[in-house]
Design a protein around this motif. Structure first.
Motif, PDB file in Angstrom:
ATOM      1  N   ASP A 279      49.357  -2.053  27.473  1.00 21.85           N
ATOM      2  CA  ASP A 279      48.237  -1.485  26.730  1.00 21.85           C
ATOM      3  C   ASP A 279      48.530  -1.579  25.234  1.00 21.85           C
ATOM      4  N   VAL A 280      47.459  -1.690  24.475  1.00 18.59           N
ATOM      5  CA  VAL A 280      47.622  -2.041  23.063  1.00 18.59           C
ATOM      6  C   VAL A 280      46.567  -1.297  22.239  1.00 18.59           C
ATOM      7  N   GLY A 281      46.697   0.049  22.244  1.00 18.11           N
ATOM      8  CA  GLY A 281      45.780   0.874  21.482  1.00 18.11           C
ATOM      9  C   GLY A 281      45.943   0.678  19.979  1.00 18.11           C
ATOM     10  N   ASP A 282      45.030   1.265  19.229  1.00 18.61           N
ATOM     11  CA  ASP A 282      45.035   1.150  17.770  1.00 18.61           C
ATOM     12  C   ASP A 282      46.405   1.541  17.204  1.00 18.61           C
ATOM     13  N   GLY A 283      46.960   0.698  16.366  1.00 19.82           N
ATOM     14  CA  GLY A 283      48.258   0.974  15.752  1.00 19.82           C
ATOM     15  C   GLY A 283      49.450   0.495  16.541  1.00 19.82           C
ATOM     16  N   ALA A 284      49.220  -0.244  17.627  1.00 17.98           N
ATOM     17  CA  ALA A 284      50.341  -0.684  18.467  1.00 17.98           C
ATOM     18  C   ALA A 284      51.327  -1.560  17.707  1.00 17.98           C
ATOM     19  N   ALA A 285      50.831  -2.391  16.802  1.00 17.49           N
ATOM     20  CA  ALA A 285      51.721  -3.275  16.040  1.00 17.49           C
ATOM     21  C   ALA A 285      52.710  -2.466  15.206  1.00 17.49           C
ATOM     22  N   ALA A 286      52.222  -1.432  14.548  1.00 15.18           N
ATOM     23  CA  ALA A 286      53.102  -0.589  13.732  1.00 15.18           C
ATOM     24  C   ALA A 286      54.090   0.173  14.607  1.00 15.18           C
ATOM     25  N   GLN A 287      53.631   0.666  15.749  1.00 11.95           N
ATOM     26  CA  GLN A 287      54.520   1.406  16.644  1.00 11.95           C
ATOM     27  C   GLN A 287      55.625   0.513  17.191  1.00 11.95           C
ATOM     28  N   LEU A 288      55.301  -0.745  17.445  1.00  7.61           N
ATOM     29  CA  LEU A 288      56.307  -1.674  17.948  1.00  7.61           C
ATOM     30  C   LEU A 288      57.414  -1.876  16.916  1.00  7.61           C
ATOM     31  N   ILE A 289      57.042  -1.984  15.649  1.00 11.83           N
ATOM     32  CA  ILE A 289      58.032  -2.107  14.578  1.00 11.83           C
ATOM     33  C   ILE A 289      58.896  -0.844  14.505  1.00 11.83           C
TER      34      ILE A 289
ATOM     35  N   ILE B 109      47.331  -5.403  30.007  1.00  9.73           N
ATOM     36  CA  ILE B 109      46.236  -4.478  29.712  1.00  9.73           C
ATOM     37  C   ILE B 109      45.785  -3.839  31.011  1.00  9.73           C
ATOM     38  N   SER B 110      45.790  -2.516  31.054  1.00  8.76           N
ATOM     39  CA  SER B 110      45.414  -1.818  32.285  1.00  8.76           C
ATOM     40  C   SER B 110      43.914  -1.857  32.516  1.00  8.76           C
ATOM     41  N   HIS B 111      43.140  -1.694  31.450  1.00  6.24           N
ATOM     42  CA  HIS B 111      41.685  -1.737  31.559  1.00  6.24           C
ATOM     43  C   HIS B 111      41.101  -1.915  30.167  1.00  6.24           C
ATOM     44  N   ASN B 112      39.854  -2.335  30.142  1.00  4.85           N
ATOM     45  CA  ASN B 112      39.266  -2.741  28.864  1.00  4.85           C
ATOM     46  C   ASN B 112      38.441  -1.645  28.205  1.00  4.85           C
ATOM     47  N   HIS B 113      39.021  -0.451  28.118  1.00  2.36           N
ATOM     48  CA  HIS B 113      38.469   0.586  27.261  1.00  2.36           C
ATOM     49  C   HIS B 113      39.131   0.474  25.892  1.00  2.36           C
TER      50      HIS B 113
ATOM     51  N   GLU C 181      37.226  -3.172  36.721  1.00  2.96           N
ATOM     52  CA  GLU C 181      38.451  -2.784  37.408  1.00  2.96           C
ATOM     53  C   GLU C 181      39.458  -2.243  36.408  1.00  2.96           C
ATOM     54  N   SER C 182      40.259  -1.299  36.888  1.00  2.00           N
ATOM     55  CA  SER C 182      41.366  -0.751  36.119  1.00  2.00           C
ATOM     56  C   SER C 182      42.635  -0.927  36.941  1.00  2.00           C
ATOM     57  N   LEU C 183      43.716  -1.296  36.274  1.00  2.00           N
ATOM     58  CA  LEU C 183      44.941  -1.664  36.975  1.00  2.00           C
ATOM     59  C   LEU C 183      46.086  -0.698  36.680  1.00  2.00           C
ATOM     60  N   ALA C 184      46.924  -0.494  37.675  1.00  2.00           N
ATOM     61  CA  ALA C 184      48.231   0.133  37.506  1.00  2.00           C
ATOM     62  C   ALA C 184      49.289  -0.949  37.711  1.00  2.00           C
ATOM     63  N   PHE C 185      50.438  -0.784  37.060  1.00  2.00           N
ATOM     64  CA  PHE C 185      51.488  -1.804  37.106  1.00  2.00           C
ATOM     65  C   PHE C 185      52.810  -1.189  37.551  1.00  2.00           C
ATOM     66  N   ARG C 186      53.539  -1.946  38.365  1.00  2.00           N
ATOM     67  CA  ARG C 186      54.919  -1.589  38.704  1.00  2.00           C
ATOM     68  C   ARG C 186      55.843  -2.669  38.158  1.00  2.00           C
ATOM     69  N   PHE C 187      56.839  -2.242  37.385  1.00  2.00           N
ATOM     70  CA  PHE C 187      57.814  -3.154  36.801  1.00  2.00           C
ATOM     71  C   PHE C 187      59.154  -2.946  37.503  1.00  2.00           C
TER      72      PHE C 187
ATOM     73  N   TYR D 111      53.453   2.391  35.940  1.00  2.00           N
ATOM     74  CA  TYR D 111      52.532   2.876  34.905  1.00  2.00           C
ATOM     75  C   TYR D 111      51.141   2.977  35.519  1.00  2.00           C
ATOM     76  N   THR D 112      50.595   4.200  35.567  1.00  2.00           N
ATOM     77  CA  THR D 112      49.297   4.358  36.224  1.00  2.00           C
ATOM     78  C   THR D 112      48.153   3.752  35.429  1.00  2.00           C
ATOM     79  N   GLY D 113      48.288   3.675  34.061  1.00  2.00           N
ATOM     80  CA  GLY D 113      47.089   3.472  33.265  1.00  2.00           C
ATOM     81  C   GLY D 113      46.187   4.672  33.467  1.00  2.00           C
ATOM     82  N   ASP D 114      44.916   4.552  33.095  1.00  2.00           N
ATOM     83  CA  ASP D 114      43.963   5.619  33.375  1.00  2.00           C
ATOM     84  C   ASP D 114      43.541   5.515  34.835  1.00  2.00           C
ATOM     85  N   THR D 115      43.627   6.612  35.549  1.00  2.00           N
ATOM     86  CA  THR D 115      43.264   6.611  36.962  1.00  2.00           C
ATOM     87  C   THR D 115      42.897   8.007  37.414  1.00  2.00           C
TER      88      THR D 115
END
Length: 321
Positions: free
Chosen positions: A64-74, A88-92, A192-198, A207-211
């Motif tokens: 997921d890549v909400g607003d400000g993700a680039a700065a948070q990654l740094i 991306i879990s879902h396109n909200h 569709e909204s996705l959850a991911f297992r790593f 990671y559930t994402g929104d569910t």
């Protein structure tokens, strides 16, 4: 070497140096970083919008890549040119609002590695639209003759129960209930909204994402070391809405409540999911409302502990798990 090419290379090196600061030390252990822990869509002055990072060996992914993700990654010690992919879990928009910045800044930093964006159906349309909107700046680049930026982006749309193998990192996908339609509507789901297992190196993070409540997410998280879950205190949020809009029509408020209860998880439901899945630890993120003090955390921990006997952690931005 031509003057323009040399200037471009020098500029690229300078930008890499200025933007780089420290690069986080690579690790053979699967690591999950909560870059942004606010629940959307309203911005939170204390927490960044929803975004996370997964690190394994020399691989770096945004989840997921909400607003400000680039700065948070740094802030987490990683650089955009080192990014291998995005899940991306879902396109909200609270989960995708930082995508244009990530794509554009990678180009401006002259990143040469390809970037794969994984997400549900509709992700390709989203990325295609963003790149089309960026076509002017891509042509202009730094204003040098015979120079333009290339996105080097590929999109892979994922479906339920799909596996993605990434050099020792296995990602398993499950469709969750965030876009569930009322049974009485007798209509197909609109998205569709996705959850991911790593899974990697003997460690597993889900990671559930929104569910909302979801048997599919329970199955996906079965036996995982860590469950990273959203959480919403629905009564408090409904009271907040009533204070802001005291004259809201009852049918509209009822619809909002149905959406919250079908598409998000109450604290006790987070505990129930974790207990059914038999996970080792729960990490709570995407909190609505944001947890602002230990007293709030204690209330929610007690509610989750009614169902789940394991460890519960309320994540902050930039926590590492």
């Amino acid at each position: 070497m031509g003057k323009n090419i040399l200037s471009s290379l020098l500029l690229s090196a300078l930008l890499m140096t200025l933007s780089g600061a420290a690069t986080a030390e690579q690790t053979n252990e699967l690591t999950f970083i909560t870059l942004g822990t606010a629940g959307g869509p309203e911005a939170d002055g204390q927490r960044a919008q929803p975004a996370n990072a997964v690190v394994f060996n020399d691989q770096l992914f945004l989840v997921d890549v909400g607003d400000g993700a680039a700065a948070q990654l740094i802030k987490a010690g990683h650089r955009l040119p080192d990014l291998n992919g995005i899940f991306i879990s879902h396109n909200h928009f609270d989960h995708t609002g930082g995508l244009m910045a990530v794509l554009g800044l990678r180009m401006q930093l002259n990143a040469h590695s390809p970037l794969t964006i994984y997400g549900p159906e509709g992700t390709r349309e989203l990325v295609t639209g963003l790149l089309k909107a960026m076509s002017g700046p891509m042509r202009a680049a730094y204003g040098m003759p015979n120079q333009e930026w290339k996105a080097l982006v590929d999109v892979v749309e994922l479906a339920n129960k799909q596996l993605v193998e990434l050099n020792g990192l296995t990602v398993t996908v499950a469709t969750n209930s965030h876009f569930a339609i009322p049974d009485a509507a007798n209509q197909p789901e609109k998205a569709e909204s996705l959850a991911f297992r790593f899974d990697a190196g003997g460690k597993s993070v889900v990671y559930t994402g929104d569910t909302g409540p979801s048997d599919a997410v329970v199955a996906l998280a079965s036996g995982a070391d860590i469950l990273v879950s959203e959480m919403m205190d629905i009564p408090i949020v409904l009271n907040y809405i009533l204070k802001k809009e005291p004259n809201i029509p009852k049918p509209q408020l009822d619809g909002i409540e149905w959406h919250f209860r079908a598409h998000h998880l109450l604290p006790t439901q987070v505990g129930d999911l974790a207990e059914k899945a038999g996970v080792g630890k729960v990490v709570v993120t995407h909190m609505v409302p944001s947890i602002k003090n230990p007293e709030m955390a204690e209330v929610y921990q007690q509610k989750m502990s009614e169902k789940f006997g394991g460890k519960i952690v309320f994540a902050n931005d930039l926590d590492v798990f």
